[in-house]
Design an enzyme around this catalytic site. Structure first.
Site, short mmCIF file in Angstrom:
data_model
loop_
_atom_site.label_atom_id
_atom_site.label_comp_id
_atom_site.label_asym_id
_atom_site.label_seq_id
_atom_site.Cartn_x
_atom_site.Cartn_y
_atom_site.Cartn_z
N VAL A 15 0.74 -1.07 0.40
CA VAL A 15 0.38 -0.06 0.12
C VAL A 15 0.57 1.60 0.04
O VAL A 15 0.86 1.99 -0.81
CB VAL A 15 -0.98 0.14 1.35
N ASP A 36 10.78 2.63 5.64
CA ASP A 36 10.55 0.89 6.43
C ASP A 36 11.89 1.18 6.75
O ASP A 36 12.85 1.69 6.53
CB ASP A 36 10.55 0.74 4.87
N ARG A 41 13.66 -3.93 1.70
CA ARG A 41 12.75 -3.75 0.85
C ARG A 41 13.58 -1.60 0.10
O ARG A 41 13.11 -1.90 -1.44
CB ARG A 41 11.88 -3.48 2.14
N VAL A 92 1.66 0.79 7.21
CA VAL A 92 2.05 -0.83 7.85
C VAL A 92 1.41 -1.68 8.23
O VAL A 92 0.31 -1.76 8.05
CB VAL A 92 2.68 -0.07 9.84
N THR A 134 -5.43 -0.36 7.84
CA THR A 134 -6.54 -0.92 8.04
C THR A 134 -7.46 -0.62 9.58
O THR A 134 -6.02 -1.82 10.13
CB THR A 134 -7.08 -2.18 7.58
N SER A 271 -14.65 -19.92 -7.69
CA SER A 271 -13.47 -19.72 -7.64
C SER A 271 -13.00 -20.41 -6.46
O SER A 271 -14.14 -21.14 -5.75
CB SER A 271 -12.24 -18.25 -7.55
N VAL A 272 -12.16 -21.08 -6.81
CA VAL A 272 -11.44 -21.59 -5.52
C VAL A 272 -11.41 -21.36 -3.82
O VAL A 272 -11.35 -21.46 -3.23
CB VAL A 272 -10.03 -22.25 -5.76
N CYS A 278 -6.17 -9.00 2.66
CA CYS A 278 -7.64 -8.17 3.60
C CYS A 278 -8.23 -9.29 3.99
O CYS A 278 -9.46 -8.58 5.20
CB CYS A 278 -7.57 -7.54 3.37
N ARG A 453 -10.89 -21.49 -11.27
CA ARG A 453 -10.66 -19.80 -11.22
C ARG A 453 -11.77 -20.05 -12.81
O ARG A 453 -12.00 -18.79 -13.45
CB ARG A 453 -9.38 -19.05 -11.71
#
Ligand code: NAD
Ligand code: UDX
Length: 484
Positions: A15, A36, A41, A92, A134, A271-272, A278, A453
């Site tokens: 994000v 970070d 990264r 984060v 979130t 789907s499977v 999330c 799928r």
């Protein structure tokens, strides 16, 4: 009204990286620094070779290329970036807790709390702190208390600005967001802070897409949006099971109901099972909050969305075992795809991990090909699931040599050569373009394909000779039911 000229974002993940890159691209007069604690990264974000960016998203490399070094910077110097910024985003990770109170349900807020404490400790002036992660509803209250307790003479305004981008389409979602939600305090200073962030997004988004609310509505809207989206997928997946028993076709049903403008066509692809970092996490968090606030019936209602998803992944694995004459022991099963959806290298909570776990319990030999996911990540995913089973279907132990039973391929054809069965776990477009006639020729017969799928043409696959099974396409079983 104060115009923002310097932004810092703590967290350079899926994000923070794309979101800040787009803000920098669209607001060249604002300096944007993404920080970070993960040095590797940040190094990858700074890599000259744009193929090495740590997040794969269509269009991201072009955006980074345009803004990096001009007004977009990636750094590990968190303190300095906090001090330089007027507005600080916290982006984060907030994973499900794997220990202690709320284990397996509540969001783990330790990283958010650490950020709040660090901001309070090093801030050298007034700051607007924006929750981009979130978070459970009323988290802003805790962030405020921490900042206030340590603040000294500085003032902090807290905003909630949840992110709605989906992986694989992040850049398009950011450029053309349906809405940007900004929650803040309703007093004068709160409104000023809201306006400062509105002005940032107004660089490229129309004013009517910038929704402002109080803090708690904004925080809760994020969890609610993900719960509603996931609920649609679980609803159509529940119907797919009934299709398989009755001869209805789930894609036809989805098309028929989706044509009702009150229902709409999106998020009805069976789907499977849904994956991603999330949906499951946010619903479990919602369930935890409902119980915390004394609403067990509401908690039970939402919990069912996750239970149905676990069942769908299990149903797919079980169908493979049942169809392959009740055991996959020693059989070569080719996995096409490991990522949780196409056009991303993210594997968090991917259905492939759960299906692999169930097949390994039955001692299958799994040969995986994914165009973007490296081998080491697949093994990390399996290890994480073994440590945190989370579902009744993945509680049984794996054979001790499970690592030898997963073979990762750099190209798809060797993965499918001499296989007993193929399972499509991710909807990568390239899978549709393969030379299926020659794949059929080189497989053991009967050659089974389980399309998790529904991306392959079932009739064409049957003509090549495959025993083909799609999700929610149950003609054969339905016929058997009638004959019985
Ligand atoms: P991520 O794990 O990819 O990135 C988070 C980053 O934060 C990591 O690189 C980590 O090293 C860094 N970090 C953690 N603590 C830190 C600290 N104290 N100081 C500096 N850096 C720190 O996570 P993500 O997928 O980007 O998700 C971030 C948040 O956004 C989560 O709350 C998630 O629920 C939410 N979200 C994610 C998506 C998505 O598609 N991934 C979409 C919308 C919202
Ligand atoms: C989701 C939300 O869409 C996004 O708004 C939020 O910010 C983060 O969570 P993401 O998880 O990246 O985004 O992808 P999404 O497209 O929502 O797909 C989630 C999972 O559901 C994937 O495994 C996908 O394959 C599956 N899915 C989605 C279906 O099985 N059927 C569908 O119709 C849609």
């Amino acid at each position: 009204m104060k115009k923002i000229t310097s932004i810092c974002c703590i967290g350079a993940g899926y994000v923070g990286g794309p979101t800040m890159s787009v803000i920098a691209q669209k607001c060249p007069e604002i300096k944007v620094t993404v920080v970070d604690i993960n040095e590797a990264r940040i190094e990858a974000w700074n890599d000259k070779d744009l193929d090495k960016l740590p997040v794969y998203e269509p269009g991201l490399a072009e955006v980074v290329d345009e803004a990096r070094g001009r007004n977009l910077f990636f750094s590990t110097d968190v303190d300095k970036a906090i001090q330089e910024a007027e507005m600080i985003f916290i982006s984060v990770n907030t994973p499900t807790k794997t220990y202690g109170v709320g284990k397996g349900r509540a969001a783990d807020l330790k990283f958010v709390e650490l950020c709040a404490r660090q901001i309070a400790r090093v801030a050298n002036g007034d700051k607007i702190v924006v929750e981009k992660s979130t978070l459970p509803v009323r988290t802003a209250e805790s962030v405020k208390r921490i900042l206030k307790a340590e603040a000294g003479e500085h003032e902090f305004q807290i905003l909630s600005n949840p992110e709605f981008l989906a992986e694989g389409t992040a850049i398009d979602d950011l450029h053309n967001a349906d809405r940007m939600l900004i929650g803040g305090d309703q007093d004068e200073k709160g409104q000023e802070a809201i306006q400062a962030l509105v002005d940032v997004y107004a660089h490229w988004l129309p004013k009517d897409r910038l929704i402002t609310t109080n803090l708690w509505s904004s925080e809760l809207s994020k969890l609610t949006a993900n719960a509603f989206l996931a609920q649609r997928v679980s609803s159509i997946n529940a119907i797919s099971a009934l299709c398989e028993r009755t001869g209805a076709d789930v894609d036809e049903v989805a098309n028929a109901i989706g044509s009702d403008s009150r229902i709409g066509p999106k998020f009805l692809k069976s789907s499977v099972g849904f994956g991603g970092s999330c949906f499951q996490k946010d619903i479990l968090n919602l369930v935890y909050l409902c119980r915390h606030f004394g609403l067990p019936e509401v908690a039970d209602y939402w919990e069912q969305v996750v239970a149905m998803n676990d069942y769908q992944k299990h149903r797919f694995a079980k169908q493979i075992i049942d169809t392959l004459f009740n055991t996959v022991s020693g059989k070569k099963i080719a996995f096409l795809g490991w990522a949780f959806k196409k056009d991303t290298n993210d594997t968090r909570e991917s259905a492939a991990i759960y299906v692999a776990h169930e097949l390994l319990q039955d001692r299958a030999e799994i040969h995986v090909y994914d165009p973007k996911v490296p081998k080491a990540q697949m093994f990390r995913d399996m290890e994480y699931l073994i440590e945190n089973p989370g579902s009744v279907y993945t509680e049984n132990p794996l054979p001790e040599n499970w690592r030898d039973l997963i073979v990762v391929h750099e190209e798809p054809y060797t993965a499918m050569d001499s296989a007993h069965a193929i399972a499509v776990l991710t909807e990568w477009d390239e899978f549709k373009t393969y030379d299926w006639a020659s794949i059929y020729a080189k497989m053991l017969k009967p050659a089974f394909v389980f399309d998790g799928r529904n991306i392959l043409d079932g009739e064409a696959m049957a003509e090549y000779g495959f025993e083909f099974r799609g999700i929610g396409k149950g003609l054969e079983k339905a016929r058997a039911n009638v004959e019985a």
